[in-house]
Design a protein around this motif. Structure first.
Motif, PDB file in Angstrom:
ATOM      1  N   PRO A 103      -2.639   8.169   8.855  1.00 44.93           N
ATOM      2  CA  PRO A 103      -2.004   9.266   7.939  1.00 44.93           C
ATOM      3  C   PRO A 103      -1.804  10.610   9.033  1.00 44.93           C
ATOM      4  O   PRO A 103      -2.893  10.471  10.119  1.00 44.93           O
ATOM      5  N   GLU A 104      -0.778  11.212   8.909  1.00 49.26           N
ATOM      6  CA  GLU A 104      -0.400  12.304   9.820  1.00 49.26           C
ATOM      7  C   GLU A 104      -1.527  13.260  10.098  1.00 49.26           C
ATOM      8  O   GLU A 104      -1.821  13.831  11.140  1.00 49.26           O
TER       9      GLU A 104
ATOM     10  N   ARG B  11      -8.688   0.968  -3.233  1.00 43.34           N
ATOM     11  CA  ARG B  11      -9.387  -0.039  -2.218  1.00 43.34           C
ATOM     12  C   ARG B  11      -8.085  -1.119  -1.799  1.00 43.34           C
ATOM     13  O   ARG B  11      -8.108  -1.259  -0.521  1.00 43.34           O
ATOM     14  N   VAL B  12      -7.135  -1.579  -2.670  1.00 43.16           N
ATOM     15  CA  VAL B  12      -5.868  -2.215  -2.115  1.00 43.16           C
ATOM     16  C   VAL B  12      -5.428  -1.543  -1.144  1.00 43.16           C
ATOM     17  O   VAL B  12      -4.958  -1.977  -0.195  1.00 43.16           O
ATOM     18  N   MET B  13      -5.133  -0.060  -1.571  1.00 42.12           N
ATOM     19  CA  MET B  13      -4.327   0.519  -0.673  1.00 42.12           C
ATOM     20  C   MET B  13      -4.933   0.870   0.527  1.00 42.12           C
ATOM     21  O   MET B  13      -4.126   0.745   1.770  1.00 42.12           O
TER      22      MET B  13
ATOM     23  N   ASN C  86      -3.217  -0.357   4.228  1.00 41.06           N
ATOM     24  CA  ASN C  86      -3.176   0.778   5.261  1.00 41.06           C
ATOM     25  C   ASN C  86      -3.905   0.326   6.748  1.00 41.06           C
ATOM     26  O   ASN C  86      -3.284   0.185   7.739  1.00 41.06           O
ATOM     27  N   ASP C  87      -5.089  -0.253   6.319  1.00 38.94           N
ATOM     28  CA  ASP C  87      -5.836  -0.577   7.523  1.00 38.94           C
ATOM     29  C   ASP C  87      -5.287  -2.047   8.141  1.00 38.94           C
ATOM     30  O   ASP C  87      -5.139  -1.998   9.474  1.00 38.94           O
TER      31      ASP C  87
END
Length: 90
Positions: free
Chosen positions: A22-23, A9-11, A15-16
Motif C-alpha cells: 500500500p502507498e 485473510r483472503v485479501m 496482496n502478499d
C-alpha cells in the motif's frame, strides 16, 4: 460469501502473493485513502470513518491542501475527519 474476517485473510494473502504494497503502509483502523492522479500531480484524500482519532505517517512530504498548503510528513485525523494531500509526482 465469506465473512469479514475470512475476506480480510483472503485479501491479505492475495496482496502478499502479488507483492502489493500500500502507498501509505499500515493505516489506523477505519482510515481510507483515495488517490487521484493528474498529469502534474497526485491528490490523496484520507477519510477517517472511525470514532477515534488516528495518526497517519506519509510516505513522503506532501502539501496539506486544507491547512494553508503547508508541507507535512504526517497527518492527525480527527474522528470522522478528512485530509486532502497533494504530491508533485504524477
Amino acid at each position: 460469501m465469506l465473512d469479514p474476517d475470512s475476506m480480510r485473510r483472503v485479501m491479505q494473502w492475495a496482496n502478499d502473493d502479488a507483492a502489493v504494497k500500500p502507498e501509505f503502509g499500515e493505516l489506523p483502523e477505519g482510515v481510507e485513502v483515495c488517490m487521484r492522479v493528474g498529469q502534474t500531480h497526485t491528490v490523496f484524500v484520507l477519510i477517517n470513518h472511525s470514532a477515534a482519532a488516528g495518526d497517519v505517517a506519509l510516505p513522503a512530504g506532501m502539501r496539506d491542501v486544507l491547512h494553508d498548503g503547508r508541507s507535512t510528513d504526517h497527518v492527525a485525523l480527527a474522528p470522522q475527519g478528512v485530509a486532502v494531500l497533494e504530491s508533485n509526482r504524477p
